[in-house]
Write a protein that holds these residues in place. Structure first.
Motif, PDB file in Angstrom:
ATOM      1  N   GLU A  37       0.826  -1.202   0.000  1.00  0.00           N
ATOM      2  CA  GLU A  37       0.000   0.000   0.000  1.00  0.00           C
ATOM      3  C   GLU A  37       0.865   1.259   0.000  1.00  0.00           C
ATOM      4  N   LYS A  38       0.291   2.355  -0.477  1.00  0.00           N
ATOM      5  CA  LYS A  38       0.963   3.657  -0.410  1.00  0.00           C
ATOM      6  C   LYS A  38       1.074   4.050   1.054  1.00  0.00           C
ATOM      7  N   GLN A  39       2.187   4.692   1.394  1.00  0.00           N
ATOM      8  CA  GLN A  39       2.439   5.081   2.780  1.00  0.00           C
ATOM      9  C   GLN A  39       2.631   6.593   2.881  1.00  0.00           C
ATOM     10  N   PRO A  40       2.313   7.162   4.034  1.00  0.00           N
ATOM     11  CA  PRO A  40       2.620   8.581   4.242  1.00  0.00           C
ATOM     12  C   PRO A  40       4.129   8.776   4.361  1.00  0.00           C
ATOM     13  N   LEU A  41       4.586   9.950   3.971  1.00  0.00           N
ATOM     14  CA  LEU A  41       6.010  10.270   4.021  1.00  0.00           C
ATOM     15  C   LEU A  41       6.304  11.214   5.176  1.00  0.00           C
ATOM     16  N   LYS A  42       7.358  10.924   5.899  1.00  0.00           N
ATOM     17  CA  LYS A  42       7.766  11.771   7.014  1.00  0.00           C
ATOM     18  C   LYS A  42       7.991  13.200   6.519  1.00  0.00           C
ATOM     19  N   GLY A  43       7.426  14.155   7.262  1.00  0.00           N
ATOM     20  CA  GLY A  43       7.572  15.568   6.921  1.00  0.00           C
ATOM     21  C   GLY A  43       6.460  16.112   6.036  1.00  0.00           C
ATOM     22  N   GLN A  44       5.592  15.239   5.508  1.00  0.00           N
ATOM     23  CA  GLN A  44       4.499  15.676   4.642  1.00  0.00           C
ATOM     24  C   GLN A  44       3.241  15.954   5.464  1.00  0.00           C
ATOM     25  N   ILE A  45       2.428  16.867   4.956  1.00  0.00           N
ATOM     26  CA  ILE A  45       1.174  17.249   5.619  1.00  0.00           C
ATOM     27  C   ILE A  45       0.020  16.530   4.941  1.00  0.00           C
ATOM     28  N   TYR A  46      -0.899  16.011   5.751  1.00  0.00           N
ATOM     29  CA  TYR A  46      -2.056  15.270   5.261  1.00  0.00           C
ATOM     30  C   TYR A  46      -3.310  15.741   5.998  1.00  0.00           C
ATOM     31  N   LYS A  47      -4.474  15.391   5.438  1.00  0.00           N
ATOM     32  CA  LYS A  47      -5.748  15.709   6.074  1.00  0.00           C
ATOM     33  C   LYS A  47      -6.427  14.391   6.466  1.00  0.00           C
ATOM     34  N   ILE A  48      -6.947  14.330   7.704  1.00  0.00           N
ATOM     35  CA  ILE A  48      -7.614  13.124   8.201  1.00  0.00           C
ATOM     36  C   ILE A  48      -8.957  12.942   7.490  1.00  0.00           C
ATOM     37  N   ARG A  49      -9.122  11.765   6.861  1.00  0.00           N
ATOM     38  CA  ARG A  49     -10.357  11.416   6.154  1.00  0.00           C
ATOM     39  C   ARG A  49     -11.304  10.627   7.065  1.00  0.00           C
ATOM     40  N   ASP A  50     -10.741   9.768   7.907  1.00  0.00           N
ATOM     41  CA  ASP A  50     -11.560   8.980   8.831  1.00  0.00           C
ATOM     42  C   ASP A  50     -10.644   8.400   9.904  1.00  0.00           C
ATOM     43  N   ILE A  51     -11.247   7.892  10.957  1.00  0.00           N
ATOM     44  CA  ILE A  51     -10.521   7.278  12.070  1.00  0.00           C
ATOM     45  C   ILE A  51     -11.071   5.873  12.272  1.00  0.00           C
ATOM     46  N   ARG A  52     -10.173   4.931  12.524  1.00  0.00           N
ATOM     47  CA  ARG A  52     -10.587   3.538  12.754  1.00  0.00           C
ATOM     48  C   ARG A  52     -10.017   3.073  14.086  1.00  0.00           C
ATOM     49  N   PHE A  53     -10.835   2.392  14.856  1.00  0.00           N
ATOM     50  CA  PHE A  53     -10.420   1.845  16.143  1.00  0.00           C
ATOM     51  C   PHE A  53     -10.349   0.329  16.010  1.00  0.00           C
ATOM     52  N   ILE A  54      -9.169  -0.235  16.278  1.00  0.00           N
ATOM     53  CA  ILE A  54      -8.960  -1.681  16.183  1.00  0.00           C
ATOM     54  C   ILE A  54      -8.434  -2.134  17.534  1.00  0.00           C
ATOM     55  N   GLY A  55      -9.325  -2.661  18.356  1.00  0.00           N
ATOM     56  CA  GLY A  55      -8.948  -3.015  19.723  1.00  0.00           C
ATOM     57  C   GLY A  55      -8.527  -1.766  20.477  1.00  0.00           C
ATOM     58  N   ASP A  56      -7.318  -1.772  21.011  1.00  0.00           N
ATOM     59  CA  ASP A  56      -6.830  -0.606  21.755  1.00  0.00           C
ATOM     60  C   ASP A  56      -5.972   0.311  20.873  1.00  0.00           C
ATOM     61  N   ARG A  57      -5.949   0.069  19.585  1.00  0.00           N
ATOM     62  CA  ARG A  57      -5.160   0.873  18.644  1.00  0.00           C
ATOM     63  C   ARG A  57      -6.062   1.818  17.858  1.00  0.00           C
ATOM     64  N   THR A  58      -5.484   2.922  17.427  1.00  0.00           N
ATOM     65  CA  THR A  58      -6.216   3.903  16.626  1.00  0.00           C
ATOM     66  C   THR A  58      -5.458   4.135  15.334  1.00  0.00           C
ATOM     67  N   GLY A  59      -6.167   4.035  14.234  1.00  0.00           N
ATOM     68  CA  GLY A  59      -5.585   4.302  12.925  1.00  0.00           C
ATOM     69  C   GLY A  59      -6.354   5.413  12.235  1.00  0.00           C
ATOM     70  N   ILE A  60      -5.684   6.076  11.291  1.00  0.00           N
ATOM     71  CA  ILE A  60      -6.367   7.123  10.538  1.00  0.00           C
ATOM     72  C   ILE A  60      -6.249   6.848   9.044  1.00  0.00           C
ATOM     73  N   TYR A  61      -7.257   7.308   8.322  1.00  0.00           N
ATOM     74  CA  TYR A  61      -7.247   7.306   6.866  1.00  0.00           C
ATOM     75  C   TYR A  61      -6.980   8.742   6.431  1.00  0.00           C
ATOM     76  N   LEU A  62      -6.240   8.892   5.349  1.00  0.00           N
ATOM     77  CA  LEU A  62      -5.834  10.211   4.880  1.00  0.00           C
ATOM     78  C   LEU A  62      -6.492  10.526   3.548  1.00  0.00           C
ATOM     79  N   GLU A  63      -6.904  11.785   3.368  1.00  0.00           N
ATOM     80  CA  GLU A  63      -7.535  12.186   2.109  1.00  0.00           C
ATOM     81  C   GLU A  63      -6.584  12.005   0.934  1.00  0.00           C
TER      82      GLU A  63
END
Length: 113
Positions: A37-63
């Motif tokens: 999958e495509k990955q975010p790059l360190k130092g780049q700015i992104y906008k949060i598209r959605d948030i996912r909760f998987i057990g005790d972890r939190t992940g975000i989707y980016l626009e």
């Protein structure tokens, strides 16, 4: 208790979707990452598209990054990225960046807002 947790998660989604974040860590160590999958790059700015909760972890989707749906342990979904890879950008961050740029730009040149 479950209803309170779900209400909290929904409030969290509403508060953070659309906010800008900067990637502050190398995404290749992302434990939500599944493969090619495509990955975010360190130092780049992104906008949060959605948030996912998987057990005790939190992940975000980016626009700016949309990956294909793949099969994971909990079922098919798009790859999300650990919230720990990002820092929420605040108006203070933008003000400091603007001031830093103003210091290095030739006199009389301004950046349009």
């Amino acid at each position: 208790m479950i209803l309170k947790l779900e209400k909290f998660r929904n409030q969290l989604r509403q508060s953070y979707i659309g906010k800008e974040v900067i990637c502050v860590k190398d995404a290749s160590k992302n434990r939500f990452f599944g493969g090619d999958e495509k990955q975010p790059l360190k130092g780049q700015i992104y906008k949060i598209r959605d948030i996912r909760f998987i057990g005790d972890r939190t992940g975000i989707y980016l626009e700016e990054i949309v990956n294909p749906t793949l099969q994971y342990d909990e079922g098919p979904r798009e790859c999300c990225f650990s919230i720990n890879l990002f820092k929420l950008l605040t108006s203070q961050d933008w003000q400091e960046a603007d001031e830093a740029l103003t210091d290095v730009l030739p006199q009389g040149i301004r950046i349009a807002a």
